[in-house]
Each structure stands twice: as C-alpha cells, then as structure tokens.
Design a protein around this motif. Structure first.
Motif, PDB file in Angstrom:
ATOM      1  N   GLU A   1       3.846   8.128  -5.578  1.00 31.65           N
ATOM      2  CA  GLU A   1       5.178   8.731  -5.652  1.00 31.65           C
ATOM      3  C   GLU A   1       6.257   7.761  -5.179  1.00 31.65           C
ATOM      4  O   GLU A   1       7.341   7.698  -5.747  1.00 31.65           O
TER       5      GLU A   1
ATOM      6  N   SER B   1       6.693  15.313  -8.145  1.00 30.09           N
ATOM      7  CA  SER B   1       6.907  15.551  -6.701  1.00 30.09           C
ATOM      8  C   SER B   1       8.230  16.264  -6.427  1.00 30.09           C
ATOM      9  O   SER B   1       8.437  16.788  -5.344  1.00 30.09           O
TER      10      SER B   1
ATOM     11  N   ASN C   1       0.846  -1.194   0.000  1.00 27.65           N
ATOM     12  CA  ASN C   1       0.000   0.000   0.000  1.00 27.65           C
ATOM     13  C   ASN C   1       0.879   1.240   0.000  1.00 27.65           C
ATOM     14  O   ASN C   1       0.763   2.079   0.864  1.00 27.65           O
ATOM     15  N   GLN C   2       1.751   1.372  -0.976  1.00 26.18           N
ATOM     16  CA  GLN C   2       2.617   2.533  -1.030  1.00 26.18           C
ATOM     17  C   GLN C   2       1.987   3.622  -1.888  1.00 26.18           C
ATOM     18  O   GLN C   2       1.129   3.353  -2.721  1.00 26.18           O
ATOM     19  N   THR C   3       2.419   4.849  -1.682  1.00 23.80           N
ATOM     20  CA  THR C   3       1.896   5.969  -2.454  1.00 23.80           C
ATOM     21  C   THR C   3       2.386   5.865  -3.891  1.00 23.80           C
ATOM     22  O   THR C   3       3.410   5.227  -4.156  1.00 23.80           O
TER      23      THR C   3
END
Length: 131
Positions: free
Chosen positions: A42, A128, A38-40
C-alpha cells in the motif's frame, strides 16, 4: 628539469589509473537508481499514485476531481469483481466511468510500463481507501 617533469607526469598517470581501476567491476550507484525498501504494498502504491503514476493529478481519495475518487473506484471494482490490474495493463474495460476512458488513455499507456508488483501495489493502495 626534464626528469622532474617526467616524474610528475608519471605520478599523475598512475594515480589516475589507480582510481579508475578501483571502480572497475564494482557497480556504481547513481542518484537516479531506485533504492529497494521494505515498504508495504500500500505504501508503494501510494508512492506510485502520487509520483511516477501521476494519478493524483486527476484523482483524490474522497472526492471527484477530474476522475472519480479512490473510494468510488474501490467500491465499484469490489462490487463488480473488476480486474483493476487488468485495466492498468490495458487488458480490461473501464467499469467505473467509461465515458472518461479517453481522458485516461494516456495514463493507461504509462501504467502498461509498470511491473506487476507496482500494479498490484497501486491496486492495494486504491483498495486501502475503501470505506
């Protein structure tokens, strides 16, 4: 003696068969399979940038290496409303430094194999770094 040998062979056969039957129908996880986290976007983009995308070999965050910096790429794509994902798919023209497109061609062939999710994550990571 023959009976003892026969019994040992039968036991070995059934013990081996039981082990293979236990894994039948169950997916085996190998070391090369990706683990979904569940990583972002970015964070996934950074992972791709530094890993399988091999982008880091030519691009740095804040300085030109072989290719332009991520900050410069993000700035130009934002100013020109460029389609970064389209570029990664080979569907859009180079807008940052078209003279270096020949160097980027091999990497475009690689990024064409990425999923839309991976390409959007890579784009998100680049943006980002915009200052």
């Amino acid at each position: 003696m023959k009976q003892l040998t026969l019994i040992v062979i039968v036991i070995l056969v059934f013990s081996c068969k039981k082990e293979s039957e236990e894994s039948f129908g169950k997916p085996e996880v190998t070391a090369t399979e990706e683990v979904v986290t569940n990583q972002t976007p970015e964070a996934l983009g950074q992972e791709i940038f530094e890993g399988k995308g091999n982008c880091i070999s030519c691009h740095q965050v804040d300085q030109k290496l072989i290719g332009p910096s991520l900050q410069e790429i993000a700035k130009i794509y934002k100013e020109k409303s460029g389609n970064m994902v389209g570029f990664f798919k080979g569907e859009s023209e180079a807008i940052v430094d078209p003279s270096q497109f020949a160097l980027m061609q091999a990497n475009i062939e690689l990024t064409k194999t990425f999923s839309d999710e991976e390409l959007k994550a890579l784009e998100g990571y680049i943006y980002s770094n915009l200052k």
